[in-house]
Design a protein around this motif. Structure first.
Motif, PDB file in Angstrom:
ATOM      1  N   GLY A 132      10.116  92.781  93.818  1.00  0.00           N
ATOM      2  CA  GLY A 132      10.958  93.520  92.888  1.00  0.00           C
ATOM      3  C   GLY A 132      10.926  92.955  91.490  1.00  0.00           C
ATOM      4  O   GLY A 132      10.873  93.702  90.500  1.00  0.00           O
ATOM      5  N   PRO A 174       9.791  95.321 100.525  1.00  0.00           N
ATOM      6  CA  PRO A 174      11.033  96.076 100.757  1.00  0.00           C
ATOM      7  C   PRO A 174      10.774  97.587 100.697  1.00  0.00           C
ATOM      8  O   PRO A 174      10.311  98.093  99.669  1.00  0.00           O
ATOM      9  N   PRO A 175      11.073  98.322 101.756  1.00  0.00           N
ATOM     10  CA  PRO A 175      10.854  99.776 101.739  1.00  0.00           C
ATOM     11  C   PRO A 175      11.556 100.479 100.582  1.00  0.00           C
ATOM     12  O   PRO A 175      11.053 101.486 100.069  1.00  0.00           O
ATOM     13  N   ALA A 176      12.678  99.939 100.141  1.00  0.00           N
ATOM     14  CA  ALA A 176      13.413 100.559  99.032  1.00  0.00           C
ATOM     15  C   ALA A 176      12.621 100.548  97.727  1.00  0.00           C
ATOM     16  O   ALA A 176      12.929 101.308  96.795  1.00  0.00           O
ATOM     17  N   GLU A 177      11.584  99.683  97.642  1.00  0.00           N
ATOM     18  CA  GLU A 177      10.784  99.593  96.420  1.00  0.00           C
ATOM     19  C   GLU A 177       9.609 100.574  96.412  1.00  0.00           C
ATOM     20  O   GLU A 177       8.888 100.667  95.419  1.00  0.00           O
ATOM     21  N   PRO A 187       9.395 103.856  96.087  1.00  0.00           N
ATOM     22  CA  PRO A 187       9.359 104.813  94.975  1.00  0.00           C
ATOM     23  C   PRO A 187       8.871 104.202  93.666  1.00  0.00           C
ATOM     24  O   PRO A 187       8.174 104.864  92.882  1.00  0.00           O
ATOM     25  N   ARG A 188       9.203 102.951  93.418  1.00  0.00           N
ATOM     26  CA  ARG A 188       8.710 102.282  92.210  1.00  0.00           C
ATOM     27  C   ARG A 188       7.203 102.061  92.298  1.00  0.00           C
ATOM     28  O   ARG A 188       6.484 102.166  91.300  1.00  0.00           O
TER      29      ARG A 188
END
Length: 292
Positions: A200, A231-234, A236-237
Motif C-alpha cells: 500500500g 491485500p485484496p482491498a488494494e 482496484p488501485r
C-alpha cells in the motif's frame, strides 16, 4: 510447467511475446555465491529456496528466448565499494553479445559513482539496478545525489529493491527512497517486488509520482503469498495503475517454474487488457521497443 505453457499464455493474449524487466545475469563467480546463499536459506530468506533454472548462462538465455521473452535485463548489484565498475564492465559485455538484453548497470554510494554512472550511460546503459537491502546503503546518501540527478535527467529507469521484504533493512521502506523522489520527481523509479510487504505504501508513492512504476517480481505467487500476501482491498488501485506495472520474475533465481508467475498475475482477475499492459506494452513503451 513447460515452455509451451509460457508461450500459450502470451499467445492467448495476442501479444508478440513478453518483456521481463527483472531477470538476473551476472559474472559466474558472483552468481555462484548468490546461489550458495539461497541454497543455505540465508538470513534474508529464512526458508528453503531451490533455484529452478540452474543452467549455464547460454542455456538460461536460450530458455528465455524459447519462452518468448523479447527483452530482458541483467540485474546485478554491488554490496561494497569498488564492485560497481567491474560489474558494469561485465554487463556491457553481456549486452553486446546478447542483443535482446537491455543493457543494465548499477552503482554504490562511493566517491566517483557519478563518473562511472555517466560513463555507463555514455556506453549505452538503458536500465540500472539498485538493491538497498543487500547493499545496505541509504539511497539519500549525498554520494548518490549526482547519480540520481543523472538518471532523472536522462530518463533512465532504475529498478530498485526498496521494500522491506523478505526482512527489513536499515534503509528499506518508502521513506528513504521517497526522500530521493522528493528532490528528483522526474526519476523513473521501478519499485521491485511491488514493494512487498509494504504494498500500500508503494502504491501511494506511485500515485504521488507520475514516473514511479512497480514490477511484479515474485509478488502474487503462492511462494510469496504465504508470508507477504497482497491485500485484496488494494486490487482496484492495482487496476487503476495499469499503465505503470511491469512484468518482473527474478529468473533464474526463482523457486518455482516461470509460468507460475504468469498464472499468478492472471489469477488476480484484472482482465486481459491489464495483463497485456503489464506483460508487454508498458515495458515496450518505457524502453522504446517496437510492438507496444
Amino acid at each position: 510447467m513447460s515452455t509451451a505453457e509460457v508461450r500459450a499464455f502470451w499467445q492467448g493474449l495476442g501479444l508478440p511475446g513478453l518483456i521481463d524487466v527483472h531477470t538476473h545475469f551476472m559474472p559466474k563467480n558472483v552468481l555462484d555465491k548468490v546461489w550458495a546463499y539461497f541454497d543455505a536459506a540465508g538470513p534474508l530468506t529464512g526458508r528453503p529456496w531451490p533455484i529452478t533454472y540452474r543452467q549455464e548462462e547460454a542455456e538460461r538465455v536460450a530458455l528465455l528466448r524459447e519462452f518468448g521473452v523479447r527483452a530482458f535485463t541483467s540485474m546485478l548489484y554491488p554490496h561494497r565499494p569498488g564492485m560497481a565498475v567491474w560489474l558494469n564492465a561485465w554487463a556491457a559485455g553481456f549486452a553486446a553479445r546478447t542483443p535482446d538484453c537491455l543493457h543494465t548497470a548499477t552503482f554504490f554510494p562511493e566517491p566517483g559513482a557519478a563518473g562511472y554512472v555517466a560513463q555507463a550511460l555514455q556506453d549505452g546503459a538503458r536500465v540500472f539496478k539498485a538493491h538497498l537491502q543487500v547493499g545496505g546503503y541509504d539511497p539519500d546518501d549525498p554520494l548518490l545525489e549526482e547519480v540520481w540527478g543523472l538518471l532523472a535527467e536522462s530518463g533512465t529507469p532504475v529498478v530498485t529493491h526498496c521494500g522491506s521484504g523478505p526482512v527489513p533493512g536499515k534503509h528499506t521502506g518508502p521513506g528513504p527512497i521517497g526522500a530521493v523522489l522528493g528532490r528528483h520527481p522526474e526519476l523513473r523509479l521501478v519499485v521491485a517486488h511491488m514493494g512487498l510487504p509494504e504494498y500500500g505504501d508503494f502504491l501511494d508513492l506511485a500515485e504521488r509520482h507520475r514516473h514511479v512504476r512497480l514490477d511484479t517480481t515474485m509478488a502474487f505467487t503462492a511462494f510469496t503469498e504465504r508470508d507477504a500476501p497482497f491485500p485484496p482491498a488494494e486490487l482496484p488501485r492495482l487496476r487503476a495503475l495499469q499503465g505503470r506495472i511491469l512484468l518482473g520474475t527474478d529468473y533464474p533465481n526463482i523457486p518455482y517454474p516461470y509460468a507460475e508467475a504468469l498464472h499468478a498475475l492472471a489469477a488476480l482477475g484484472l482482465g486481459d487488457d491489464w495483463l497485456r499492459a503489464v506483460c508487454h506494452h508498458n515495458a515496450a513503451d518505457l524502453f522504446g521497443l517496437p510492438g507496444s
